[in-house]
Motif scaffolding. Structure first.
Motif, PDB file in Angstrom:
ATOM      1  N   GLY A  13       0.809  -1.207   0.000  1.00  0.00           N
ATOM      2  CA  GLY A  13       0.000   0.000   0.000  1.00  0.00           C
ATOM      3  C   GLY A  13       0.844   1.260   0.000  1.00  0.00           C
ATOM      4  N   PHE A  14       0.536   2.162  -0.912  1.00  0.00           N
ATOM      5  CA  PHE A  14       1.245   3.436  -0.999  1.00  0.00           C
ATOM      6  C   PHE A  14       0.227   4.565  -0.824  1.00  0.00           C
ATOM      7  N   PRO A  15      -0.029   4.977   0.422  1.00  0.00           N
ATOM      8  CA  PRO A  15      -0.999   6.050   0.656  1.00  0.00           C
ATOM      9  C   PRO A  15      -0.541   7.362   0.042  1.00  0.00           C
ATOM     10  N   ILE A  16      -1.518   8.194  -0.278  1.00  0.00           N
ATOM     11  CA  ILE A  16      -1.222   9.502  -0.852  1.00  0.00           C
ATOM     12  C   ILE A  16      -0.943  10.501   0.273  1.00  0.00           C
ATOM     13  N   ALA A  17      -0.564  11.702  -0.107  1.00  0.00           N
ATOM     14  CA  ALA A  17      -0.444  12.797   0.854  1.00  0.00           C
ATOM     15  C   ALA A  17      -1.690  13.663   0.685  1.00  0.00           C
ATOM     16  N   PRO A  18      -2.653  13.555   1.588  1.00  0.00           N
ATOM     17  CA  PRO A  18      -3.878  14.350   1.428  1.00  0.00           C
ATOM     18  C   PRO A  18      -3.645  15.798   1.853  1.00  0.00           C
ATOM     19  N   PHE A  19      -3.878  16.714   0.927  1.00  0.00           N
ATOM     20  CA  PHE A  19      -3.719  18.134   1.216  1.00  0.00           C
ATOM     21  C   PHE A  19      -5.083  18.815   1.217  1.00  0.00           C
ATOM     22  N   THR A  20      -5.254  19.778   2.091  1.00  0.00           N
ATOM     23  CA  THR A  20      -6.466  20.574   2.112  1.00  0.00           C
ATOM     24  C   THR A  20      -6.459  21.551   0.949  1.00  0.00           C
ATOM     25  N   VAL A  21      -7.576  22.236   0.751  1.00  0.00           N
ATOM     26  CA  VAL A  21      -7.646  23.214  -0.343  1.00  0.00           C
ATOM     27  C   VAL A  21      -6.664  24.353  -0.110  1.00  0.00           C
ATOM     28  N   SER A  22      -6.265  24.556   1.144  1.00  0.00           N
ATOM     29  CA  SER A  22      -5.256  25.578   1.453  1.00  0.00           C
ATOM     30  C   SER A  22      -3.842  25.001   1.440  1.00  0.00           C
ATOM     31  N   ASN A  23      -3.707  23.770   0.900  1.00  0.00           N
ATOM     32  CA  ASN A  23      -2.402  23.149   0.670  1.00  0.00           C
ATOM     33  C   ASN A  23      -1.677  22.767   1.963  1.00  0.00           C
ATOM     34  N   ARG A  24      -2.447  22.345   2.958  1.00  0.00           N
ATOM     35  CA  ARG A  24      -1.863  21.864   4.205  1.00  0.00           C
ATOM     36  C   ARG A  24      -2.099  20.358   4.320  1.00  0.00           C
ATOM     37  N   LEU A  25      -1.145  19.647   4.882  1.00  0.00           N
ATOM     38  CA  LEU A  25      -1.302  18.213   5.072  1.00  0.00           C
ATOM     39  C   LEU A  25      -2.451  17.936   6.033  1.00  0.00           C
ATOM     40  N   ASP A  26      -3.286  16.958   5.675  1.00  0.00           N
ATOM     41  CA  ASP A  26      -4.427  16.580   6.512  1.00  0.00           C
ATOM     42  C   ASP A  26      -4.131  15.222   7.154  1.00  0.00           C
ATOM     43  N   GLU A  53       3.913  12.121  -2.713  1.00  0.00           N
ATOM     44  CA  GLU A  53       4.522  13.390  -3.133  1.00  0.00           C
ATOM     45  C   GLU A  53       5.740  13.762  -2.279  1.00  0.00           C
ATOM     46  N   TYR A  54       6.581  12.759  -2.041  1.00  0.00           N
ATOM     47  CA  TYR A  54       7.771  12.921  -1.212  1.00  0.00           C
ATOM     48  C   TYR A  54       8.606  14.169  -1.533  1.00  0.00           C
ATOM     49  N   PRO A  55       8.880  14.470  -2.817  1.00  0.00           N
ATOM     50  CA  PRO A  55       9.764  15.618  -3.096  1.00  0.00           C
ATOM     51  C   PRO A  55       9.194  16.954  -2.635  1.00  0.00           C
ATOM     52  N   SER A  56       7.870  17.030  -2.424  1.00  0.00           N
ATOM     53  CA  SER A  56       7.251  18.312  -2.091  1.00  0.00           C
ATOM     54  C   SER A  56       7.035  18.504  -0.590  1.00  0.00           C
ATOM     55  N   LEU A  57       7.352  17.502   0.223  1.00  0.00           N
ATOM     56  CA  LEU A  57       7.048  17.566   1.650  1.00  0.00           C
ATOM     57  C   LEU A  57       8.093  18.368   2.418  1.00  0.00           C
ATOM     58  N   THR A  58       7.615  19.104   3.417  1.00  0.00           N
ATOM     59  CA  THR A  58       8.544  19.710   4.361  1.00  0.00           C
ATOM     60  C   THR A  58       8.979  18.629   5.356  1.00  0.00           C
ATOM     61  N   LYS A  59      10.041  18.896   6.089  1.00  0.00           N
ATOM     62  CA  LYS A  59      10.492  17.928   7.081  1.00  0.00           C
ATOM     63  C   LYS A  59       9.418  17.682   8.130  1.00  0.00           C
ATOM     64  N   GLU A  60       8.711  18.737   8.520  1.00  0.00           N
ATOM     65  CA  GLU A  60       7.650  18.609   9.527  1.00  0.00           C
ATOM     66  C   GLU A  60       6.509  17.743   9.007  1.00  0.00           C
ATOM     67  N   GLU A  61       6.145  17.932   7.746  1.00  0.00           N
ATOM     68  CA  GLU A  61       5.082  17.107   7.153  1.00  0.00           C
ATOM     69  C   GLU A  61       5.531  15.655   7.057  1.00  0.00           C
ATOM     70  N   TYR A  62       6.778  15.463   6.672  1.00  0.00           N
ATOM     71  CA  TYR A  62       7.328  14.112   6.579  1.00  0.00           C
ATOM     72  C   TYR A  62       7.250  13.420   7.933  1.00  0.00           C
ATOM     73  N   GLU A  63       7.697  14.094   8.979  1.00  0.00           N
ATOM     74  CA  GLU A  63       7.664  13.519  10.316  1.00  0.00           C
ATOM     75  C   GLU A  63       6.237  13.156  10.720  1.00  0.00           C
ATOM     76  N   GLU A  64       5.293  14.041  10.402  1.00  0.00           N
ATOM     77  CA  GLU A  64       3.901  13.781  10.771  1.00  0.00           C
ATOM     78  C   GLU A  64       3.343  12.581  10.019  1.00  0.00           C
ATOM     79  N   MET A  65       3.690  12.450   8.737  1.00  0.00           N
ATOM     80  CA  MET A  65       3.208  11.317   7.954  1.00  0.00           C
ATOM     81  C   MET A  65       3.758  10.008   8.502  1.00  0.00           C
ATOM     82  N   VAL A  66       5.025   9.995   8.892  1.00  0.00           N
ATOM     83  CA  VAL A  66       5.612   8.774   9.449  1.00  0.00           C
ATOM     84  C   VAL A  66       4.954   8.434  10.780  1.00  0.00           C
ATOM     85  N   GLU A  67       4.744   9.431  11.614  1.00  0.00           N
ATOM     86  CA  GLU A  67       4.090   9.205  12.900  1.00  0.00           C
ATOM     87  C   GLU A  67       2.696   8.615  12.720  1.00  0.00           C
ATOM     88  N   VAL A  68       1.927   9.182  11.799  1.00  0.00           N
ATOM     89  CA  VAL A  68       0.568   8.696  11.550  1.00  0.00           C
ATOM     90  C   VAL A  68       0.602   7.259  11.036  1.00  0.00           C
TER      91      VAL A  68
END
Length: 310
Positions: A13-26, A53-68
């Motif tokens: 499974g390769f989940p996507i990076a869900p972004f809000t309409v304001s372009n924030r990670l959900d 969308e790994y190349p577009s993630l900030t470090k903070e978003e990356y950390e949050e995705m791994v935690e989730v």
């Protein structure tokens, strides 16, 4: 120390990076995406990779995705992350992955600047040896690994698998015949269901499934038919689902990502279609085509209700 030195097998499974309409990670929608994949029986979760969308993630978003991902999986299946590109960033994110409790990472290839085989082997080796996590090396785009490069990587215990996104079947035959079960072999071609019947005889026993984000039961039915040799079902799903979706995917660059989000939205998984540049959302006419394909697919291959225990 990680003693389970084995790459995951089956449908990955390769989940996507869900972004809000304001372009924030959900993170809530990411959790739902991952839980859906777990409920559907996928054998591993690969978070913050190309589909994420790994190349577009900030470090903070990356950390949050791994935690989730680690929290949602809860040890039921292995969690792999994506690292790659810039080697220093890769080393930093490899450490993040280890600190957050991931089981391993998929090392994406370096981009723009091509390297000699010895340099590529060193690139993968340095990242793999930076932690004790399992590592899977990914050949695609400008990275085509030679036997000599894989011989060097075979000496690294952390390197458990090779993922192929090139589709060079002569090379795949040479590599699998040379190294056999030393590595796990993963099909990483875009819409991997298209090529999986050709990969299985070579020893590839897993693949990344984009369509499992929205029609996982059809991906499972297809793979089971491939493994059992049921060519009638394979051909049926090819003609009515996989090849029509693949035809849309090939219409625009970036659809390998944005078409997943469109498929999820069509199937009632409300992640939205926000993607980060340079990727563009699916065009209206292609979205409408996708709707028609998925409606027909669900009618032809309905999801079976789970058997209720008495």
């Amino acid at each position: 120390m990680n003693t389970n030195r084995k790459a995951p097998t089956g449908i990955l499974g390769f989940p996507i990076a869900p972004f809000t309409v304001s372009n924030r990670l959900d993170p809530h929608m990411l959790e739902k995406n991952i839980q859906f994949l777990l409920d559907e029986g996928l054998e591993a979760i690969f978070v913050a990779c190309a589909a994420g969308e790994y190349p577009s993630l900030t470090k903070e978003e990356y950390e949050e995705m791994v935690e989730v991902a680690v929290s949602t999986a809860g040890g039921k299946v292995p969690v792999y992350t994506g690292v790659g590109g810039n080697i220093e960033t890769s080393l930093e994110l490899a450490k993040v992955s280890a600190d957050k409790g991931a089981d391993g990472y998929l090392i994406l290839p370096p981009y723009l600047v091509p390297g000699e085989q010895a340099g590529l082997a060193e690139y993968f080796k340095i990242i793999a040896e930076s932690t004790d996590l399992n590592a899977i090396v990914y050949q695609r785009d400008n990275v085509s690994l030679s036997i000599s490069a894989l011989e060097a990587l075979a000496e690294v215990p952390q390197v458990v698998g090779v993922k192929d996104g090139l589709g060079n079947m002569e090379l795949n035959t040479l590599l699998t015949q040379t190294f056999g079960k030393r590595f796990g072999w993963l099909n990483g071609m875009p819409l991997a269901e298209v090529t999986m019947p050709a990969y299985v005889p070579l020893g590839f026993d897993s693949y990344s499934s984009a369509i499992s984000n929205y029609i996982p039961h059809i991906s499972r039915k297809f793979y089971n038919a491939v493994l059992s040799g049921d060519q009638e079902i394979v051909n049926d799903i090819y003609q009515h689902v996989i090849l029509p979706i693949n035809n849309i995917r090939r219409q625009r660059k970036g659809y390998a990502v944005s078409l997943i989000k469109a498929g999820m939205e069509i199937m009632g998984i409300p992640v939205g279609q926000t993607v980060r540049r340079p990727i563009l959302s699916v065009e209206k006419e292609h979205y409408a085509e996708m709707e028609t394909i998925l409606k027909k697919a669900m009618n032809r291959f309905p999801k079976e209700a789970p058997i209720q225990s008495i």
